[in-house]
Design an enzyme around this catalytic site. Structure first.
Site, PDB file in Angstrom:
ATOM      1  N   ASN A   9      81.915  49.803 -10.999  1.00  0.00           N
ATOM      2  CA  ASN A   9      81.383  50.485 -12.174  1.00  0.00           C
ATOM      3  C   ASN A   9      81.581  51.997 -12.012  1.00  0.00           C
ATOM      4  O   ASN A   9      80.896  52.654 -11.222  1.00  0.00           O
ATOM      5  CB  ASN A   9      79.896  50.133 -12.305  1.00  0.00           C
ATOM      6  CG  ASN A   9      79.265  50.739 -13.532  1.00  0.00           C
ATOM      7  OD1 ASN A   9      79.691  51.785 -14.007  1.00  0.00           O
ATOM      8  ND2 ASN A   9      78.235  50.081 -14.026  1.00  0.00           N
ATOM      9  N   ASP A  68      72.262  47.111  -6.402  1.00  0.00           N
ATOM     10  CA  ASP A  68      72.063  46.105  -7.428  1.00  0.00           C
ATOM     11  C   ASP A  68      70.841  46.547  -8.207  1.00  0.00           C
ATOM     12  O   ASP A  68      69.863  47.016  -7.624  1.00  0.00           O
ATOM     13  CB  ASP A  68      71.853  44.723  -6.817  1.00  0.00           C
ATOM     14  CG  ASP A  68      72.115  43.618  -7.846  1.00  0.00           C
ATOM     15  OD1 ASP A  68      73.280  43.502  -8.285  1.00  0.00           O
ATOM     16  OD2 ASP A  68      71.171  42.913  -8.232  1.00  0.00           O
ATOM     17  N   PHE A 148      74.314  53.662 -20.491  1.00  0.00           N
ATOM     18  CA  PHE A 148      74.911  52.329 -20.578  1.00  0.00           C
ATOM     19  C   PHE A 148      73.791  51.286 -20.553  1.00  0.00           C
ATOM     20  O   PHE A 148      72.608  51.625 -20.463  1.00  0.00           O
ATOM     21  CB  PHE A 148      75.910  52.105 -19.433  1.00  0.00           C
ATOM     22  CG  PHE A 148      75.279  52.060 -18.064  1.00  0.00           C
ATOM     23  CD1 PHE A 148      74.936  53.227 -17.407  1.00  0.00           C
ATOM     24  CD2 PHE A 148      75.014  50.849 -17.439  1.00  0.00           C
ATOM     25  CE1 PHE A 148      74.341  53.189 -16.146  1.00  0.00           C
ATOM     26  CE2 PHE A 148      74.421  50.794 -16.173  1.00  0.00           C
ATOM     27  CZ  PHE A 148      74.086  51.980 -15.535  1.00  0.00           C
ATOM     28  N   ARG A 177      67.879  54.445 -10.008  1.00  0.00           N
ATOM     29  CA  ARG A 177      69.027  54.625  -9.119  1.00  0.00           C
ATOM     30  C   ARG A 177      68.901  55.947  -8.361  1.00  0.00           C
ATOM     31  O   ARG A 177      69.175  56.025  -7.163  1.00  0.00           O
ATOM     32  CB  ARG A 177      70.325  54.587  -9.930  1.00  0.00           C
ATOM     33  CG  ARG A 177      71.569  54.510  -9.091  1.00  0.00           C
ATOM     34  CD  ARG A 177      72.798  54.149  -9.918  1.00  0.00           C
ATOM     35  NE  ARG A 177      72.626  52.882 -10.602  1.00  0.00           N
ATOM     36  CZ  ARG A 177      72.339  52.757 -11.899  1.00  0.00           C
ATOM     37  NH1 ARG A 177      72.269  53.815 -12.676  1.00  0.00           N
ATOM     38  NH2 ARG A 177      72.147  51.574 -12.439  1.00  0.00           N
TER      39      ARG A 177
HETATM   40  P1  IMP Z   1      73.903  46.702 -11.727  1.00  0.00           P
HETATM   41  O1  IMP Z   1      73.456  45.762 -10.684  1.00  0.00           O
HETATM   42  O2  IMP Z   1      73.599  48.128 -11.370  1.00  0.00           O
HETATM   43  O3  IMP Z   1      75.318  46.477 -12.173  1.00  0.00           O
HETATM   44  O4  IMP Z   1      73.002  46.464 -12.998  1.00  0.00           O
HETATM   45  C1  IMP Z   1      72.942  45.200 -13.636  1.00  0.00           C
HETATM   46  C2  IMP Z   1      72.626  45.416 -15.076  1.00  0.00           C
HETATM   47  O5  IMP Z   1      71.318  46.009 -15.206  1.00  0.00           O
HETATM   48  C3  IMP Z   1      73.570  46.349 -15.824  1.00  0.00           C
HETATM   49  O6  IMP Z   1      74.702  45.679 -16.293  1.00  0.00           O
HETATM   50  C4  IMP Z   1      72.695  46.822 -16.957  1.00  0.00           C
HETATM   51  O7  IMP Z   1      72.646  45.845 -17.977  1.00  0.00           O
HETATM   52  C5  IMP Z   1      71.318  46.909 -16.295  1.00  0.00           C
HETATM   53  N1  IMP Z   1      71.105  48.286 -15.775  1.00  0.00           N
HETATM   54  C6  IMP Z   1      71.107  48.697 -14.495  1.00  0.00           C
HETATM   55  N2  IMP Z   1      70.906  50.025 -14.395  1.00  0.00           N
HETATM   56  C7  IMP Z   1      70.782  50.458 -15.670  1.00  0.00           C
HETATM   57  C8  IMP Z   1      70.572  51.761 -16.212  1.00  0.00           C
HETATM   58  O8  IMP Z   1      70.465  52.801 -15.544  1.00  0.00           O
HETATM   59  N3  IMP Z   1      70.498  51.804 -17.555  1.00  0.00           N
HETATM   60  C9  IMP Z   1      70.606  50.711 -18.345  1.00  0.00           C
HETATM   61  N4  IMP Z   1      70.831  49.492 -17.884  1.00  0.00           N
HETATM   62  C10 IMP Z   1      70.909  49.357 -16.539  1.00  0.00           C
END
Ligand code: IMP
Length: 195
Positions: A9, A68, A148, A177
């Site tokens: 990402n 994650d 996003f 994050r």
């Molecule tokens: P990932 O594990 O960081 O890829 O997050 C999994 C999913 O959680 C993403 O595809 C988003 O749908 C949601 N997500 C994670 N972090 C965010 C953020 O900062 N804003 C909005 N959605 C988030």
């Protein structure tokens, strides 16, 4: 100091490199020759993050970290949680995810939610985890174009803007994050010998 950030990402690489400054140089999966999809088959956010980081370490032998994240909604017993990315079905689609979330919340007055991030660092010396959460509420309609995922419907506690209405710099100072990355950076700065 170079570490692989085990993600595909580019939004996240940009966000995290912003937070890191010059102290650590992030290298991509591509640059270490990793072109496959990383496994994410666990039931919890910490376990998924560990699975990805361990995969890169075991297959490529490069110090690495994986994150994650997910959205946990109180009235939905923590859903979408680990299923956040594809909550509205496959292929992954932010609009479908938000549409299902809003529809599932229609009958609920409790709109409390939190974003959670877990970062796992793996080096030859072992494995460490760092967590960050931010509380907020889920709005009934989308607001804003930035960010996003669920950003357009998530309003962090104490603010009158959604994550999607904030500048990335502002989101970066308060996000789940950002909190996890800050803990991770503080640890790294004190433990550079572990890399
Ligand atoms: P990932 O594990 O960081 O890829 O997050 C999994 C999913 O959680 C993403 O595809 C988003 O749908 C949601 N997500 C994670 N972090 C965010 C953020 O900062 N804003 C909005 N959605 C988030």
């Amino acid at each position: 100091m170079k570490i692989c950030f085990a993600t595909n990402n580019t939004n996240k690489i940009y966000e995290v490199q912003n937070l890191l400054g010059d102290s650590v140089e992030l290298v991509s999966l591509e640059s270490i020759g990793c072109f496959e999809e990383l496994p994410e088959t666990q039931d919890t956010i910490p376990a998924n993050s560990a699975q990805k980081a361990q995969y890169v370490w075991q297959h490529f032998g490069v110090p690495c970290f994986a994150d994650d994240s997910g959205l946990e909604v109180e009235a939905l017993n923590g859903a979408p949680g680990v299923h956040s990315a594809y909550y509205g079905g496959l292929p992954r689609n932010n609009d479908n995810n938000i549409a299902l979330l809003l529809s599932n919340l229609e009958s609920h007055t409790n709109r409390n939610a939190q974003f959670r991030t877990c970062i796992t660092l793996v080096t030859k010396h072992g494995e460490w985890q760092f967590e960050g959460t931010i509380q907020g509420t889920i709005l009934s309609d989308k607001r804003g174009e930035k960010g996003f995922g669920y950003d357009p419907v998530f309003m962090p506690q104490g603010y009158d803007k959604t994550f999607a209405e904030m500048e990335i710099e502002q989101k970066n100072t308060i996000s789940h994050r950002a909190i996890a990355v800050k803990k991770f950076i503080e640890f790294l700065q004190k433990n550079l010998n572990l890399l």
